[in-house]
Enzyme design. Structure first.
Site, short mmCIF file in Angstrom:
data_model
loop_
_atom_site.label_atom_id
_atom_site.label_comp_id
_atom_site.label_asym_id
_atom_site.label_seq_id
_atom_site.Cartn_x
_atom_site.Cartn_y
_atom_site.Cartn_z
N GLU A 192 0.78 -1.08 0.06
CA GLU A 192 -0.05 0.04 0.22
C GLU A 192 0.71 1.28 -0.02
OE1 GLU A 192 -2.83 -0.40 3.24
OE2 GLU A 192 -3.67 -2.02 2.44
N GLU A 245 -6.30 -8.08 0.06
CA GLU A 245 -6.54 -8.16 1.69
C GLU A 245 -8.12 -8.08 1.94
OE1 GLU A 245 -4.50 -5.71 4.20
OE2 GLU A 245 -2.47 -6.14 3.58
#
Ligand SMILES: *[C@@H]1O[C@H](CO)[C@@H](O)[C@H](O)[C@H]1NC(C)=O
Ligand SMILES: *[C@@H]1O[C@H](CO)[C@@H](O)[C@H](O)[C@H]1NC(C)=O
Ligand SMILES: *[C@@H]1O[C@H](CO)[C@@H](O)[C@H](O)[C@H]1NC(C)=O
Ligand SMILES: *[C@@H]1O[C@H](CO)[C@@H](O)[C@H](O)[C@H]1NC(C)=O
Ligand SMILES: *[C@@H]1O[C@H](CO)[C@@H](O)[C@H](O)[C@H]1NC(C)=O
Ligand SMILES: CC(=O)N[C@H]1CO[C@H](CO)[C@@H](O)[C@@H]1O
Length: 493
Positions: free
Chosen positions: A127, A273
């Site tokens: 991220e 995720e």
């Protein structure tokens, strides 16, 4: 956005669902579900034990956050497909091609042998475009991706090992920001980088990886419609006649539309995720997690897909096991994402095969716990009560007190109760060392289970420490060594 109630209970997707589930029933579904294996815990289960849990629960894909030698060793020969990862703090170094080649040699090529580790992806960063990073990684990500895939290609493994960048859903205008999915676009401050990355992934037939968190949509926005975070609610969004019943589908399709705007609407998308935490916030609890997963799992295992993408989606659940040392910067729930507790025991019924059975997963086997002893606040102790606050703060700064927050599992303890909770968490993290249960004379060790109601005072895993008896295991060993040394000397005379 428009939250009009669902009109008819029988929709096209219900029909697809029924057909696909019967196909699944007759052919025997293979679970395509993966899990994230994070290791930011003060006490870890042995990697071999975790890999055993994969086998016991028929989990065939795992995503890591590094390429730790012990983890890789345990995965070798398991047949589990692996996504290894390069942490953000290595992105800068990976901008150097020689360093990238070294990394691939040491972390990928080295494990690429018969019965080695079945590496399928390399995650470049984690991220990296989160707004919380203030742009620190924005111009470091593409060069790292480029170098790693090029190094994989040069090493001759690029056909079956792909580099990808797990990105948070905030790289595009995530719903519900008054957007319909079909209007999805990448964030304008990173559109240049996203364009480079997407084009490069396409050129290398590598997938786009996105993390989607309905829980965070709910957590971050007080007017987010509660039911829309789940899969069985009444809130819907109408996107030019296409009805969205949940934010997961809407977010995924917003990405598909964003890719489409870059002429790559057919790019493979992996969900790196997705999950729901069970503590540390008023909406993070076992009931909501069970509701979330019991909606998500059947859709995934039955290949329902989303309105824009019917069929199979490769998904990694976050996470496998709770991590009591994760940063709580995003929120107290961060340490409670596991479908298993810190000790590898299941939290709630969970059917990986997506058939909605109320069965528990198989927990870790032969877990070693420390002794059944807790540390508690002792109001009658010799300590000075005016020191209590400082001691609680100290204990919590070095252990996990996130269950004490309001709306969390231990949020209803009285003042003495939360002092005991803090002291015990610290004592357990310190392997039950006797000195770790003093707190300037305010605490005492007890063998009575001081858990209260749904608030569990845990016993940590690991080697029992005998520190509180007048002899300790290690001093006994030392004594024996000294004695045998003396005997040896006497005999040698
Ligand atoms: C980002 O900026 C904020 C405020 O300027 C600061 O508090 C924070 O530490 C910075 N984060 C990083 C990762 O640099
Ligand atoms: C990235 O941008 C910063 C300034 O924002 C600059 O100092 C740095 O040199 C850039 N790095 C690369 C690899 O382009
Ligand atoms: C307790 O601590 C406070 C401040 O540290 C001090 O003023 C006080 O005298 C102490 N009380 C006793 C009984 O030692
Ligand atoms: C401890 O308990 C009291 C209630 O007696 C509460 O007000 C306080 O917030 C609790 N402390 C923490 C750290 O949760
Ligand atoms: C302590 O009690 C709690 C709640 O009654 C229970 O869930 C937990 O398993 C017990 N702990 C141990 C180590 O026996
Ligand atoms: C297993 C292994 O060798 N891992 C290495 C991966 O790369 C990093 C950074 O170069 C090393 O520190 C690890 O040891």
């Amino acid at each position: 956005m428009n939250h009009r109630p669902k009109q008819s209970p029988i929709t096209n997707s219900t029909v697809v669902f029924i057909i696909v589930s019967s196909v699944c029933f007759f052919s025997g579904c293979v679970s395509g579900l993966g899990v994230n294996w994070g290791t930011m815990a003060t006490h870890q289960l042995p990697p071999k034990t975790v890999v055993e849990m994969f086998r016991d629960n028929n989990i065939q894909k795992v995503k890591l956050f590094d390429a730790d030698t012990n983890t890789m060793g345990a995965l070798a020969g398991s047949g589990v497909e692996v996504m290894v990862a390069i942490p953000n703090d290595l992105l800068k170094a990976m901008g150097n091609f020689q360093r990238a080649k070294d990394w691939v040699q040491r972390n990928v090529s080295r494990f690429n042998f018969n019965n080695g580790v079945k590496i399928k992806y390399v995650a470049v960063g984690n991220e990296p475009f989160l707004t919380a990073y203030n742009g620190s990684f924005i111009n470091l990500t593409y060069p790292a991706l480029f170098n790693i895939q090029t190094a994989l290609n040069e090493a001759g493994v690029g056909d079956f090992i792909k580099a990808t960048v797990p990105l948070n859903a905030d790289v595009y205008n995530s719903p519900p920001d008054n957007q319909v999915p079909s209007a999805g676009r990448f964030r304008s401050d990173i559109i240049q980088e996203m364009t480079q990355i997407v084009n490069f992934l396409a050129q290398n037939k590598a997938p786009f990886t996105v993390n989607i968190y309905p829980f965070l949509s709910l957590y971050l926005s007080s007017d987010f419609p509660f039911d829309y975070a789940f899969f069985d609610g009444q809130n819907t969004v109408n996107d030019n006649g296409v009805i969205y019943t949940n934010v997961f589908d809407a977010s995924f399709d917003t990405l598909v539309a964003s890719l489409n705007a870059l002429n790559h609407g057919d790019m493979e998308v992996i969900v790196g995720e997705v999950g729901w935490p069970t503590d540390g916030d008023k909406n993070a609890n076992v009931q909501n997690a069970e509701r979330f997963y019991s909606g998500l799992l059947p859709r995934l295992t039955n290949n329902v897909g989303t309105p824009m993408r019917k069929g199979y989606i490769e998904v990694y659940l976050f996470g496998f096991i709770d991590e009591d040392a994760k940063s709580v910067a995003p929120g107290n729930f961060e340490r409670h994402w596991g479908i298993f507790k810190f000790d590898g025991q299941p939290k709630f019924p969970f059917d990986f095969r997506g058939q909605g059975q109320k069965k528990f997963l198989t927990g870790a086997r032969n877990v070693q716990y420390m002794l059944n002893q807790w540390c508690m606040f002792n109001p009658n102790a010799r300590g000075n009560m005016s020191k209590l606050g400082d001691n609680i703060d100290y204990a919590c700064s070095l252990s996990d007190c996130t269950a004490l927050g309001s709306g969390s599992s231990c949020g209803n303890l009285d003042a003495n109760g939360n002092a005991s909770y803090a002291f015990n968490m610290y004592f357990q993290v310190q392997n039950q060392e006797a000195q770790a249960c003093d707190f300037e004379g305010l605490a005492t060790i007890t063998t009575r289970n001081i858990s209260q109601g749904q608030c569990n005072f845990p016993i940590q895993i690991g080697e029992p420490s005998f520190g509180h008896y007048d002899y300790s295991y290690s001093s006994m060993v030392r004594l024996c060594l000294v004695m045998s040394g003396l005997v040896f000397l006497l005999l040698a005379q």
